[in-house]
Each structure stands twice: as C-alpha cells, then as structure tokens.
Design an enzyme around this catalytic site. Sequence first.
Site, mmCIF file in Angstrom:
data_model
loop_
_atom_site.group_PDB
_atom_site.id
_atom_site.type_symbol
_atom_site.label_atom_id
_atom_site.label_comp_id
_atom_site.label_asym_id
_atom_site.label_seq_id
_atom_site.Cartn_x
_atom_site.Cartn_y
_atom_site.Cartn_z
ATOM 1 N N PRO A 2 11.581 0.159 1.598
ATOM 2 C CA PRO A 2 10.632 -0.482 2.520
ATOM 3 C C PRO A 2 9.180 -0.356 2.062
ATOM 4 O O PRO A 2 8.747 0.713 1.645
ATOM 5 C CB PRO A 2 10.850 0.273 3.832
ATOM 6 C CG PRO A 2 11.468 1.573 3.443
ATOM 7 C CD PRO A 2 12.235 1.319 2.185
ATOM 8 N N GLU A 3 8.479 -1.480 2.102
ATOM 9 C CA GLU A 3 7.039 -1.487 1.853
ATOM 10 C C GLU A 3 6.375 -2.078 3.094
ATOM 11 O O GLU A 3 7.032 -2.288 4.106
ATOM 12 C CB GLU A 3 6.725 -2.295 0.598
ATOM 13 C CG GLU A 3 7.390 -1.691 -0.649
ATOM 14 C CD GLU A 3 6.995 -2.394 -1.929
ATOM 15 O OE1 GLU A 3 5.941 -3.046 -1.968
ATOM 16 O OE2 GLU A 3 7.770 -2.295 -2.898
ATOM 17 N N LYS A 57 2.562 2.342 5.145
ATOM 18 C CA LYS A 57 4.014 2.352 5.349
ATOM 19 C C LYS A 57 4.430 3.345 6.436
ATOM 20 O O LYS A 57 5.598 3.700 6.536
ATOM 21 C CB LYS A 57 4.698 2.714 4.033
ATOM 22 C CG LYS A 57 4.409 1.712 2.918
ATOM 23 C CD LYS A 57 5.274 1.981 1.717
ATOM 24 C CE LYS A 57 4.448 2.317 0.498
ATOM 25 N NZ LYS A 57 5.255 2.661 -0.668
ATOM 26 N N ARG A 109 19.760 8.342 2.362
ATOM 27 C CA ARG A 109 19.306 9.308 1.356
ATOM 28 C C ARG A 109 18.329 10.350 1.894
ATOM 29 O O ARG A 109 17.925 11.248 1.164
ATOM 30 C CB ARG A 109 18.708 8.554 0.168
ATOM 31 C CG ARG A 109 19.767 7.686 -0.515
ATOM 32 C CD ARG A 109 19.262 7.049 -1.771
ATOM 33 N NE ARG A 109 18.900 8.042 -2.788
ATOM 34 C CZ ARG A 109 18.289 7.742 -3.923
ATOM 35 N NH1 ARG A 109 17.957 6.493 -4.181
ATOM 36 N NH2 ARG A 109 17.984 8.686 -4.782
ATOM 37 N N ARG A 257 8.340 4.172 -12.778
ATOM 38 C CA ARG A 257 8.898 3.041 -12.030
ATOM 39 C C ARG A 257 8.888 1.799 -12.896
ATOM 40 O O ARG A 257 8.037 1.646 -13.759
ATOM 41 C CB ARG A 257 8.051 2.770 -10.770
ATOM 42 C CG ARG A 257 7.725 3.980 -9.930
ATOM 43 C CD ARG A 257 8.922 4.447 -9.134
ATOM 44 N NE ARG A 257 9.481 3.405 -8.294
ATOM 45 C CZ ARG A 257 8.994 3.067 -7.099
ATOM 46 N NH1 ARG A 257 7.939 3.670 -6.604
ATOM 47 N NH2 ARG A 257 9.574 2.125 -6.395
#
Length: 272
Positions: A2-3, A57, A109, A257
């Site tokens: 999610p961003e 966020k 997670r 990343r």
Amino acid sequence: MPELPEVEIARRNLARWLAHQAVARAEAEPTRIFRGADRRRFVRLRGRLLFARRRGKTMLLGFEHNQGFLSHLGMTGKWVRRPAGHPEPYSRARLTLTDGTVLHYCDTRLFGRIQPAPADALEQLPSVKGLGPDVLLDDVDGPRLQAALGGSRVPLKVALIDQRRLAGLGNIHAAEALWRAKLSPLRPAAGLTAAEWRRLAVGIRAAVRFALGQEEDEDIRYVEEPGTPNPFRVYGRAGKPCLRCRTAVRSVRQAGRSTYFCPRCQPGRRKR
Ligand SMILES: [Zn+2]
C-alpha cells in the site's frame, strides 16, 4: 504494497463504514502489529468515529471520549468489512459495529502497525510528526518539492520515497511519477532545474490521481498479489516496451528496491 492511494482509499472506506455505526466491541490478538504499544487500550475502544485522517501512508482514527489509534498498513495490511460470524484469514484485530458487521484488520506478514493513543495526541506521535509534506494534502508544487528534496544528494527515486522528506510515495508511485515527468530515477535530487521540479510535481499528482481512480472494489488488492492485473505505466514492466516510445523498460536496484524506467524517455543526464 500500500502507498498513498491505497491508504487514502482505506481511509475513505473506514470513514464510510463507521459513519452511522459505533464500535460495540474491539478485539486483537497479541501480535507484533502493536510494536510495544498498549493492545488493551485498543480492546477498550468503544463508540463513534469523530475523524479519519491520513498523513502520508499513516491513518489516524479519532473516536469520541478522546480515544483513537494510528493504523499503518505496512506491506500487506488491509481493513475489510465482513458480516457477523464470517471468518477472515489473517485477521489480527477487529472492530465489531453496532449493526453486527465486523471491520477486520488483516495482515499476512505483520509489517503493519496499530498504535492506540488519545485522539488529541495522534498528530503528535513521533512517527506522524516526523513525516514530510503530504503529496495530496499539502499542495506539493514545484517549489515545495524542491524545498523538500532539492537538498538531498541521493538519487531522485531514493529521495522521493524517504517519508521524512515527502510523505506518501513508495516504490510504485515514485517510479510512475518519474516516468510521467520524464526524469531519470538515477539523477541526483540536487541537480534538477525549477522546470523539472514543476514537471515532477505534476507527475506525482497524475500518478496518485490515476491510482485513486483505479480502485472500484471495496476490497483493495495490491499489485504484488497473484492474479492482480498491473495497471501501471512503467512499474513492473521490465523488458516490455515503454508505452510512450517503445524502448524496452529497464530495471535497476536502488536502495534494495527495484526501480523501473525508460532509458530513452528518462535520460540519465539533462537534455540540452
Ligand atoms: Zn520511453
């Protein structure tokens, strides 16, 4: 993962679900989503929602009687609404509403976080105070963007996802914004011209607005989940033709990343 757009949609969902209902019961298993915060405080939560805000966020939910909590979705966190008695996999915390429906916080997670705090103290939590300007809320234009990122020596993409400098962008939307702005993710943030900062501000807004318009379902799906289509212009498209110029999209590692960009539309040096 999610961003800003996904978190903004989660915030709108929670505000809508809680608009005409009160929390009748709260539960949570002792998982690491509480990160040392007081889980029992969450379990005591009752009553009506007063506000659902977002900074970057992070969501901030305030309830009557000065109750509240911070919710960060981490990598796999989601809020979903289910009928009473419906078992939900990976449900870590739950708010049962007065009509019996249940809001589950699910997180496979467990990188997400719930931090209970008084409603009037949420904005002052260190993880909230330390955030940079919000991409949507703070009217981030070219000069504002330059003020936030222009002093950084790190590559542009790495600076863009540093939440202390600018709140909201993550790996996906930083790549999308840079592609839209035709700027290389590898260029030093400090080297951009005023016109390029303006272009980047436009690219960021376009990328975020596009993603906000994509979500139709009440249940949000993240692009990393199997079977989820990739709606993005450049993210996750390594080796595929650039949607603008047909050059093969490249992927490089930056700060651990994957970054995706078009080597032709987003040249490493400023064009003369
Ligand atoms: Zn291209």
